[in-house]
Scaffold this active site. Structure first.
Site, PDB file in Angstrom:
ATOM      1  NE  ARG A  80      -0.302  -3.342   0.402  1.00  0.00           N
ATOM      2  CZ  ARG A  80       0.681  -2.128   0.828  1.00  0.00           C
ATOM      3  NH1 ARG A  80       1.443  -2.301   1.899  1.00  0.00           N
ATOM      4  NH2 ARG A  80       0.356  -0.918   0.174  1.00  0.00           N
TER       5      ARG A  80
ATOM      6  NE  ARG B  74       7.250   8.021   5.597  1.00  0.00           N
ATOM      7  CZ  ARG B  74       7.569   7.225   5.872  1.00  0.00           C
ATOM      8  NH1 ARG B  74       8.242   6.685   6.538  1.00  0.00           N
ATOM      9  NH2 ARG B  74       7.366   6.394   4.365  1.00  0.00           N
TER      10      ARG B  74
ATOM     11  CD  GLU C 131       9.444  -0.678  -2.191  1.00  0.00           C
ATOM     12  OE1 GLU C 131       9.603  -2.280  -1.640  1.00  0.00           O
ATOM     13  OE2 GLU C 131       8.628  -0.426  -2.194  1.00  0.00           O
TER      14      GLU C 131
ATOM     15  CB  SER D  79       4.473  -4.012   1.298  1.00  0.00           C
ATOM     16  OG  SER D  79       5.391  -3.273   1.423  1.00  0.00           O
TER      17      SER D  79
ATOM     18  CB  SER E 102       2.542   8.240  -0.135  1.00  0.00           C
ATOM     19  OG  SER E 102       2.688   6.699   0.600  1.00  0.00           O
ATOM     20  CB  SER E 103       0.751   4.272  -3.329  1.00  0.00           C
ATOM     21  OG  SER E 103       1.863   3.724  -3.215  1.00  0.00           O
ATOM     22  CD  GLN E 104       2.768   3.368   2.722  1.00  0.00           C
ATOM     23  OE1 GLN E 104       2.207   3.886   3.654  1.00  0.00           O
ATOM     24  NE2 GLN E 104       3.615   2.504   2.712  1.00  0.00           N
TER      25      GLN E 104
END
Length: 420
Positions: free
Chosen positions: A32, A123, A310, A28, A166-168
């Protein structure tokens, strides 16, 4: 890596395991850092970068857009360049690539086509793509495959998204936002955003690059327009990848120390300290790292894992080995991860004899004797982690497609086998 039998016989512990583990870097954090380095005002170095399928896909995507990403050593150098020309991006099974790259692809002067593995086509990414359209980017498609048509600049502004899956979705817009003419003002409407530690991570990485971020209001994040300053990163160990190793201590009554565990972190995996304590483990954060010693018998737990979804597969595997019932809840969103993880866990743990009930947002597990059998992974690295944890305590567990762990941990099977 040598070829592996499929299904793979998970090593069975013959006694308490005693091991010290050094983990690869955080996926992660690595991805980023790579994204921001690619749109920064000069070269940046990502030190101790994770070398895995997901991060290699990110490096390849940024290279396709025009950046120079040198992955030849342990420390990766990213030299940004104008995104000019058409490109094709393979997202593989990487949610971060599928969601984080389109917002910066909008800054390109070209047509950027996205596709990936078959599993990725189910997804969700539509919220990000719809939001980009509202911010001034022309996008064709609402799921894989899709195409972003860049014009060299993006208007930006205010956008409302439902990030309950999703926070993504929010992180993706924030990471690119400083390069938009008006920045971005992202507002969430819907059920609570899952995995909030990942949003905290995004904000921290942005600030490290000198980006002005305001996250003081609930369900609202604003990024001011401006320069993304070049900045080096030192990547922390991937704490979520610690779950199977610390789970090994818990399942065998042994002791495992994970080196270099940070005393302060935004990673969701840090929640393992509290979770394993509740299950009866002795947990100590020392100068050497995080040390976990498992109990004679694991205790069941009642946990809301909404913010750390997760970790659910590894925790569920331990709950299947516990002597008292467990209730895991708040994780309906993990049905949209690499696979429907709740359905997969109920099916595969149940196939080994676990007494498990699937709920809309979680799992109930009750004590039951487990037996060997094939544990399917559904091309999901976290499912493989669950399988090997059970296999350490139960004879005859065979993990299908254990090589899927390469998504975040190169040669996981060899590393795991070396602990026994």
């Amino acid at each position: 890596m040598t070829s592996l039998p499929d299904p793979w016989p998970a090593p069975r512990a013959t006694g308490p395991v005693d091991a010290v583990v050094t983990l690869p870097g955080s996926k992660s954090l690595t991805n980023r850092a790579l994204v921001l380095a690619a749109i920064a005002d000069g070269p940046s170095v990502v030190r101790r970068a994770l070398r895995s399928r997901d991060t290699s896909l990110m490096a390849a995507a940024l290279t396709a857009l025009g950046s120079a990403v040198d992955t030849s050593g342990e420390d990766w150098t990213v030299t940004p360049a104008p995104f000019v020309g058409d490109a094709t991006v393979d997202v593989g099974l990487a949610g971060t690539v599928m969601r984080f790259v389109p917002p910066i692809a909008g800054l390109s002067r070209g047509t950027i086509s996205f596709d990936g593995d078959a599993h990725m086509r189910s997804r969700p990414v539509g919220e990000v793509l719809t939001a980009l359209g509202e911010l001034g980017v022309r996008v064709e498609g609402t799921s894989l495959p899709f195409t972003v048509h860049g014009t060299g600049s993006v208007r930006g502004g205010t956008v409302v998204v439902d990030a309950s899956a999703s926070s993504q979705f929010i992180s993706a817009l924030l990471l690119a936002g400083a390069r938009y003419e008006q920045g971005v003002d992202v507002r969430h409407e819907g059920k609570p955003v899952p995995s909030l530690p990942h949003l905290d991570m995004t904000v921290a990485v942005l600030r490290h690059h000198g980006v002005e971020v305001d996250d003081s209001d609930a369900n609202r994040w604003t990024v001011a327009p401006g320069t993304v300053r070049a900045a080096d990163h030192v990547i922390e160990p991937d704490l979520s990848n610690a779950a199977p190793f610390l789970g090994l201590a818990a399942a065998t009554g042994g002791t495992v120390t994970v080196r270099d565990w940070p005393r302060e972190t935004t990673q969701a995996g840090d929640a393992l300290r509290e979770i394993l304590t509740l299950m009866g483990c002795e947990v100590a954060l020392t100068d050497a790292g995080l040390r976990v010693t498992g109990p004679t018998e694991l205790q069941g737990v009642d946990l809301d894992l909404h913010d750390v979804g997760e970790l659910t597969p590894a925790v569920a595997a331990l709950c299947a080995l516990a002597r008292t019932p467990s209730h895991l809840r708040g994780v309906g969103h993990i049905r949209h991860h690499e696979t429907d993880r709740l359905a997969a866990l109920a099916t595969e743990l149940g196939g080994l004899g676990a007494d498990v009930t699937e709920r809309p947002d979680g799992l109930d597990l009750r004590p039951a004797p487990l037996t060997g059998g094939v544990f399917h992974t559904y091309a999901d690295h976290r499912m493989a982690h669950a399988g090997v944890i059970v296999g350490a305590a139960v004879d005859g567990v065979l993990v299908e497609d254990v090589a899927t762990t390469a998504k975040t941990f190169p040669d996981f099977p060899g590393f795991w086998s070396g602990l026994f």
